[in-house]
Each structure stands twice: as C-alpha cells, then as structure tokens.
Scaffold this active site. Structure first.
Site, short mmCIF file in Angstrom:
data_model
loop_
_atom_site.label_atom_id
_atom_site.label_comp_id
_atom_site.label_asym_id
_atom_site.label_seq_id
_atom_site.Cartn_x
_atom_site.Cartn_y
_atom_site.Cartn_z
N ARG A 267 0.86 -1.19 0.00
CA ARG A 267 0.00 0.00 0.00
C ARG A 267 0.90 1.24 0.00
NH1 ARG A 267 -3.43 -2.85 -1.47
NH2 ARG A 267 -5.41 -3.41 -0.48
N GLU A 296 -4.19 7.44 -4.88
CA GLU A 296 -4.42 6.65 -6.09
C GLU A 296 -5.72 7.13 -6.72
OE1 GLU A 296 -4.21 2.46 -5.33
OE2 GLU A 296 -2.18 2.59 -4.57
N HIS A 315 -1.73 0.18 -9.68
CA HIS A 315 -2.29 -0.80 -8.75
C HIS A 315 -2.92 -2.00 -9.48
CE1 HIS A 315 -3.90 -1.16 -4.38
NE2 HIS A 315 -3.77 -2.37 -4.92
P1 NAP Z 1 -0.45 -11.55 4.95
O1 NAP Z 1 -0.38 -12.99 4.54
O2 NAP Z 1 -1.30 -11.18 6.10
O3 NAP Z 1 1.06 -11.08 5.22
C1 NAP Z 1 1.39 -9.90 5.82
C2 NAP Z 1 2.81 -9.96 6.37
O4 NAP Z 1 3.14 -8.69 6.93
C3 NAP Z 1 3.03 -10.99 7.46
O5 NAP Z 1 4.30 -11.54 7.28
C4 NAP Z 1 2.99 -10.18 8.73
O6 NAP Z 1 3.75 -10.85 9.72
C5 NAP Z 1 3.63 -8.88 8.26
N1 NAP Z 1 3.27 -7.75 9.12
C6 NAP Z 1 2.07 -7.43 9.65
N2 NAP Z 1 2.17 -6.35 10.41
C7 NAP Z 1 3.47 -5.98 10.38
C8 NAP Z 1 4.20 -4.95 11.00
N3 NAP Z 1 3.59 -4.08 11.85
N4 NAP Z 1 5.52 -4.85 10.75
C9 NAP Z 1 6.11 -5.74 9.93
N5 NAP Z 1 5.47 -6.75 9.31
C10 NAP Z 1 4.17 -6.87 9.55
O7 NAP Z 1 -0.93 -10.64 3.75
P2 NAP Z 1 -0.72 -10.88 2.17
O8 NAP Z 1 -1.84 -11.67 1.62
O9 NAP Z 1 0.67 -11.34 1.94
O10 NAP Z 1 -0.91 -9.37 1.64
C11 NAP Z 1 -0.04 -8.36 2.04
C12 NAP Z 1 -0.52 -7.00 1.59
O11 NAP Z 1 -0.32 -6.87 0.20
C13 NAP Z 1 -2.01 -6.73 1.76
O12 NAP Z 1 -2.30 -6.27 3.07
C14 NAP Z 1 -2.31 -5.70 0.71
O13 NAP Z 1 -2.23 -4.40 1.27
C15 NAP Z 1 -1.19 -5.88 -0.31
N6 NAP Z 1 -1.69 -6.34 -1.63
C16 NAP Z 1 -1.50 -5.53 -2.71
C17 NAP Z 1 -1.92 -5.97 -3.96
C18 NAP Z 1 -1.73 -5.11 -5.17
O14 NAP Z 1 -2.56 -5.15 -6.08
N7 NAP Z 1 -0.66 -4.34 -5.27
C19 NAP Z 1 -2.55 -7.21 -4.11
C20 NAP Z 1 -2.73 -7.99 -2.98
C21 NAP Z 1 -2.28 -7.55 -1.74
P3 NAP Z 1 3.61 -10.57 11.29
O15 NAP Z 1 2.15 -10.58 11.58
O16 NAP Z 1 4.39 -11.65 11.91
O17 NAP Z 1 4.24 -9.23 11.50
#
Ligand code: NAP
Length: 349
Positions: A267, A296, A315
């Site tokens: 994000r 955005e 995006h």
């Molecule tokens: P996820 O499986 O929940 O993974 C999130 C990761 O971030 C986990 O490793 C989590 O580990 C870590 N995290 C959470 N809070 C944190 C913090 N305060 N400091 C450091 N690390 C932290 O989510 P995902 O499915 O991989 O998706 C991740 C993000 O990608 C989404 O939230 C979304 O915003 C973005 N996304 C973007 C697109 C796009 O079109 N560009 C598409 C899909 C997703 P811990 O909880 O251990 O910290």
C-alpha cells in the site's frame, strides 16, 4: 477455490437449514446487496443474482461518497473495493440490518474493522486467491525497474538506440544479490520463492513474528534496520496498519544502499512519498518500482512520473483475468454465507 466449489459451499450451507430470513427485502423476500461499481466480474455477480436483489453504482468508477451514502441505506450487504472507505458514517447510514461487508481485496485498511466488530457486522476479504498473481506482478515490477525497461523502450522508439554500447541501460541484477522482504506472509513468501530461482545470495525478511516457512525458503529473519542496510533489493509486502504507516521515511531510505532498488506492491501509505522522491532525486537509492501510491490514482504532475529511476504502475498487482474472476466469486460467496448465517469462506476476524 473456483466458482463451482464456492457455489456448492454456499448452497450446501443453505440446505443445512442455516437460512435466516429476518432482514430480507419485504416485497421480494430477497436480500439486498449494494455493489459499489458497475464493472465487477460477472462470475461473482451471477452467484449473487440467484439469491439477492442487487443495486449497483451505475458507472465503472469508484462511487462518489455522497452517492454511496445515499445508496447503502437499508441494505443487508455491501460488496466493495479497496477504494471505498467503510467507516462509522457508512455503517450509520446503512442501518442496523447491515449484516456483511465483503471487499474484493486482501488488504482491508479501508474498512473500520473495530467498528464492524462492535456492531456484529461480518467482514469478508479475498486472501490466497490473489497471492500468485500479485507475486508475479511484483517480480515483473522488480525486473522492469532494475533493468530499466520503460526507459529502454522509450529510447528505442525515439531514436536513442544508436548502437550497442557497454554501459548503455545497465542496472543491478538479481543473481548473487541480497533481497530483503518487508512482510513475509502469503505474498511475501510467494515473491521470495520466485526471487530465489534467480540464484540470489540471501533472502532476508522482517516481520513481527518468526515464520516457519522461512526455513524451507532459506530466508533469514532480521531487524528492519539490518534489512535496509544489507539488501540490494527491498520488497514491501506488509499490510497497511498504524505501525507500518510511513515506515519507509527519510531515515529508512538513508539506511539503504545507494545501489538499492525499492519495490512496493503493498500500500502506498507505507511510504513517506516526499521522502522517496527526495531519495530518488538525490540518488540516495538507485530506483523504485511502485504498484501503489498516495493518492491513487497518482496525480499526473507527481514528480514520481518525471523520474527516470522510478516505475509507477496503476495498482494492478492481482490483475490476471482468472484471479479477478475468482476474487469476485469469493467476494460473493462471503456475502451469501454471511447472509445465510453460514461459515464464510474468508472472514476477517
Ligand atoms: P499476509 O499474509 O497477512 O502477510 C502480511 C505480512 O506482513 C506478514 O508476514 C505479517 O507478519 C507482516 N506484518 C504485519 N504487520 C506488520 C508490521 N507491523 N511490521 C512488519 N510486518 C508486519 O498478507 P498478504 O496476503 O501477503 O498481503 C499483504 C498485503 O499486500 C495486503 O495487506 C495488501 O495491502 C497488499 N496487496 C496488494 C496488492 C496489489 O494489487 N498491489 C494485491 C494484494 C495484496 P507478522 O504478523 O508476523 O508481523
């Protein structure tokens, strides 16, 4: 999960007698669902149309706030995108019968989850089904940035390609590089697996908790500052939460290598964008690839568009045809399950 599995899941739940008719439209006996744009993929809509009365914003664009507030009054469910802010005002206007909000995204920073919980409103999202598409796009963006593809193509088209030259359009390569993953969940790990196939030297990751999957991938958990200092490529895959907001600030960019490539597909608000512009303009880092920005869409006069060492995409992380169809089916299945008091396939708790 495909259309048939999702539909089977929902209809079997209904057959098991989990139906609750209390909040249906009195005249049609069907649930009312508001959809915030007219161009949602058909496969998800087909699922909903079988069971619900659907009201949709008439245009293929984000519904204007005023129109949104007017339209959600009295609905049982809202099918939204990451561009629709769901806050107390929306929930108040919608009314107490609102049972579920389902977003066609895995990110949920646009939804006031605490308030939804307080009111007993269920929230659905689309994890897993977009992981591979987003990881693929992250790799594409990384290589596009490091190998300067937009700049090279423009040069080729406009006469800058004079002859093969030893230092022409060179950039950092992945082989032997150290790659730092900030966020090591579903997408972070999927990116790391792909990165590894480029014969990188090391994969580091930063997240709050240790991930068991890291051993298999061969990734090492480090502190944030160490990751910044050591990495040739820094890839951001963490969600937007208060603790990650603008974690990439002036100080963070100054800790990175001057040769570092920064890639953000999570994000835009994880980055202090002015600090990034300064870092790119002053060669504090080598380059940046961004699929997400603030705001955005990014205004056309943003300095980011003028910088040769920055690639900006609109995006499109999850934008494969199949992925978007599956996301829409999962969004619909979440709504149908919640409306029928069944277990949602992907509920945010
Ligand atoms: P996820 O499986 O929940 O993974 C999130 C990761 O971030 C986990 O490793 C989590 O580990 C870590 N995290 C959470 N809070 C944190 C913090 N305060 N400091 C450091 N690390 C932290 O989510 P995902 O499915 O991989 O998706 C991740 C993000 O990608 C989404 O939230 C979304 O915003 C973005 N996304 C973007 C697109 C796009 O079109 N560009 C598409 C899909 C997703 P811990 O909880 O251990 O910290």
């Amino acid at each position: 999960m495909n259309y048939k599995t999702l539909f089977g899941y929902v209809t079997s739940s209904v057959r098991k007698g989990l139906v609750n008719n209390l909040s249906r439209n009195m005249s049609t006996g069907r649930f009312r669902v508001y959809i915030t744009r007219s161009d949602m993929p058909e496969s998800g809509l087909d699922l909903l149309k079988k069971k619900c009365d659907i009201k949709t914003w008439k245009e293929a664009s984000t519904v204007p706030r005023e129109e949104f507030l007017k339209s959600v009054a009295g609905v049982d469910a809202i099918y939204c995108t990451l561009s629709d802010k769901i806050d107390q005002e929306v929930l108040n206007v919608a009314g107490p019968q609102l049972k579920v909000i389902s977003t066609i995204s895995v990110g949920y920073d646009h939804i006031d989850l605490t308030e939804c919980k307080k009111r007993g409103i269920k929230v659905g999202y689309t994890p897993n089904v977009l992981t591979d598409a987003t990881a693929e796009l992250t790799m594409a963006l990384l290589l596009t940035t490091s190998r300067r593809l937009p700049e090279a193509q423009l040069d080729a088209k406009t006469g800058g390609w004079v002859s093969w030259a030893p230092n022409y359009m060179t950039g950092p390569g992945l082989k032997g590089a150290t790659v730092g993953m900030v966020g090591f969940g579903r997408i972070g790990q999927a990116v790391a697996k792909r990165v590894k196939s480029f014969e990188t030297a090391r994969i580091l990751y930063f997240s709050r908790s240790e991930r068991a999957e890291a051993n298999e991938i061969g990734a090492i958990k480090v502190e944030f500052d160490e990751l910044l200092k050591e990495s040739d490529f820094v890839i951001v895959c963490a969600p937007l939460v208060p603790e990650t907001k603008e974690m990439f600030n002036k100080s963070a960019f100054e800790k990175m290598k001057r040769s570092a490539v920064f890639v953000n597909t999570s994000r835009g608000a994880l980055v202090d964008q002015n600090a990034l512009i300064y870092a790119l303009e002053n060669k504090i880092i080598w380059g940046a690839g961004l699929d997400v920005t603030t705001p955005e869409p990014l205004p056309l006069d943003s300095p980011l568009f003028k910088l040769k060492n920055c690639v900006v995409l609109p995006h499109i992380g999850s934008a494969t045809i199949d992925t978007r169809n599956t996301m829409s089916e999962l969004t619909a299945a979440n709504i149908l399950a919640a409306l029928h008091n069944a277990k949602m396939p992907a509920e945010l708790k």
